[in-house]
Scaffold this active site. Structure first.
Site, PDB file in Angstrom:
ATOM      1  N   PRO A   2     -29.673   1.436  50.301  1.00  0.00           N
ATOM      2  CA  PRO A   2     -29.396   0.306  51.200  1.00  0.00           C
ATOM      3  C   PRO A   2     -30.673  -0.258  51.824  1.00  0.00           C
ATOM      4  O   PRO A   2     -31.584   0.488  52.165  1.00  0.00           O
ATOM      5  CB  PRO A   2     -28.497   0.906  52.274  1.00  0.00           C
ATOM      6  CG  PRO A   2     -28.728   2.368  52.202  1.00  0.00           C
ATOM      7  CD  PRO A   2     -29.116   2.691  50.796  1.00  0.00           C
ATOM      8  N   GLU A   3     -30.739  -1.576  51.928  1.00  0.00           N
ATOM      9  CA  GLU A   3     -31.889  -2.247  52.531  1.00  0.00           C
ATOM     10  C   GLU A   3     -31.415  -3.053  53.744  1.00  0.00           C
ATOM     11  O   GLU A   3     -30.269  -2.940  54.146  1.00  0.00           O
ATOM     12  CB  GLU A   3     -32.577  -3.125  51.477  1.00  0.00           C
ATOM     13  CG  GLU A   3     -33.019  -2.306  50.275  1.00  0.00           C
ATOM     14  CD  GLU A   3     -33.746  -3.119  49.212  1.00  0.00           C
ATOM     15  OE1 GLU A   3     -34.259  -4.200  49.523  1.00  0.00           O
ATOM     16  OE2 GLU A   3     -33.787  -2.655  48.067  1.00  0.00           O
ATOM     17  N   HIS A  98     -18.812  15.649  51.294  1.00  0.00           N
ATOM     18  CA  HIS A  98     -20.206  15.548  51.731  1.00  0.00           C
ATOM     19  C   HIS A  98     -20.353  15.000  53.153  1.00  0.00           C
ATOM     20  O   HIS A  98     -21.375  14.401  53.472  1.00  0.00           O
ATOM     21  CB  HIS A  98     -21.004  14.708  50.742  1.00  0.00           C
ATOM     22  CG  HIS A  98     -21.066  15.327  49.379  1.00  0.00           C
ATOM     23  ND1 HIS A  98     -21.840  16.432  49.108  1.00  0.00           N
ATOM     24  CD2 HIS A  98     -20.420  15.028  48.224  1.00  0.00           C
ATOM     25  CE1 HIS A  98     -21.684  16.783  47.836  1.00  0.00           C
ATOM     26  NE2 HIS A  98     -20.827  15.941  47.277  1.00  0.00           N
ATOM     27  N   ARG A 116     -26.561  13.112  49.010  1.00  0.00           N
ATOM     28  CA  ARG A 116     -27.881  13.660  48.637  1.00  0.00           C
ATOM     29  C   ARG A 116     -28.711  14.108  49.834  1.00  0.00           C
ATOM     30  O   ARG A 116     -29.807  14.629  49.658  1.00  0.00           O
ATOM     31  CB  ARG A 116     -28.636  12.638  47.789  1.00  0.00           C
ATOM     32  CG  ARG A 116     -27.929  12.470  46.436  1.00  0.00           C
ATOM     33  CD  ARG A 116     -28.587  11.441  45.576  1.00  0.00           C
ATOM     34  NE  ARG A 116     -29.913  11.846  45.126  1.00  0.00           N
ATOM     35  CZ  ARG A 116     -30.693  11.085  44.381  1.00  0.00           C
ATOM     36  NH1 ARG A 116     -30.295   9.887  44.022  1.00  0.00           N
ATOM     37  NH2 ARG A 116     -31.870  11.508  44.014  1.00  0.00           N
TER      38      ARG A 116
END
Ligand SMILES: [Zn+2]
Length: 295
Positions: A2-3, A98, A116
């Site tokens: 994501p930016e 997660h 992650r």
């Protein structure tokens, strides 16, 4: 990953949902996300704190909370890393595998899910202090940008990823802005002409603004469980059209025809990341033909 636009869309979505809510409990399931903050410190600080405000700086989420009788302000910094997602679930809903951090808000819970574990959820604010100007703010002028580029020998594509130059641009919007500006990603930052700097400055702001506007109008699945994407990164809600293909002009379009000239989009690796570009629209010789003034 994501930016700026994806984080901005998330912030606008979460802000009204969190405002005024009080944290009743803190569950840290992946301590790695806390950086230098300990799970105990986070729990102690956030328990009984109330969400006042949510804003964005670069790719970071800034949660402002207030706590206690003296209304002490607490600043909490979030970063989605590569795969982080933040959303609310009903209190009784099962947690995803997660789920890294869970905040008990009473009838609902705030979930930071990260497969992650490169995300951040921390009281350590040092990363924010190193950031360059916000690209959509008045502080980010073409002059400031030009001066910073003049001092750099790096390829312009790599330089754009430097968060101390300008905050919030990552691989996708660096590729998109360079395409819009017609600039080769390999050109050394300091070799850009003043006209190229101006075009790139405008292209950055346009690419980011359009992406935010697009993400604000499309119906998204913030938990990211739906089909890929009307808007990069979030899942597309099932009722929403898939316009992913039209939105990005070069990123992730290897071997597909350029929307402007039809040439196949190329890809190569720069600083361990894929750069996508049109060899014709972004040719270094594009403005160097005889009779054409170099710009
Ligand atoms: Zn082209």
């Amino acid at each position: 990953m994501p930016e700026l636009p994806e984080v901005e869309v998330l912030v606008r979505h979460l802000r009204p949902l969190l405002q005024g809510k009080t944290i009743r409990g803190v569950q840290v399931r992946r301590e790695r996300l806390l950086g230098r903050t300990s799970a105990r410190q986070l729990g102690r600080t956030l328990r009984d704190a109330r969400f006042l405000q949510l804003s964005r700086r670069g790719k970071f989420l800034l949660f402002t909370l207030c706590k206690g009788a003296e209304a002490k302000t607490v600043l909490l910094v979030g970063h989605l890393g590569m795969t982080g997602r933040m959303y609310l679930l009903p209190a009784g809903a099962p947690l995803p595998k997660h789920a890294a951090i869970v905040l008990d808000l009473g009838a609902e819970k705030f979930v930071f899910e990260d497969t992650r574990y490169f995300g951040r959820f921390t009281l350590d604010i040092r990363a924010i202090e190193k950031l360059g100007p916000e690209p959509l703010s008045p502080e980010f002028t073409a002059d400031v940008f030009a001066k910073a580029l003049k001092a750099s020998r790096q390829a312009i594509k790599i330089k754009l990823l430097d968060q101390s130059l300008v905050a919030g641009i990552g691989n996708i919007y660096a590729c998109e802005a360079l395409f819009r500006a017609g600039i080769s990603p390999r050109l050394a930052a300091r070799k850009l002409s003043s006209k190229q700097v101006l075009r790139l400055w405008q292209a950055i702001r346009q690419a980011l603004t359009e992406a935010i506007e697009f993400g604000s109008t499309v119906s998204l699945n913030q938990a990211g469980t739906a089909e890929r994407d009307g808007f990069f990164y979030f899942g597309r809600a099932s009722e929403s059209d898939n316009s992913y293909q039209e939105r990005l002009r070069v990123y992730d379009r290897w071997r597909e025809p350029c929307f402007v000239c039809g040439t196949a989009i190329r890809r190569y690796v720069q600083a361990a990341r894929s750069t996508f570009y049109c060899p014709r629209c972004q040719s270094p010789r594009r403005f160097a033909r005889p009779g054409l003034k170099s710009v």
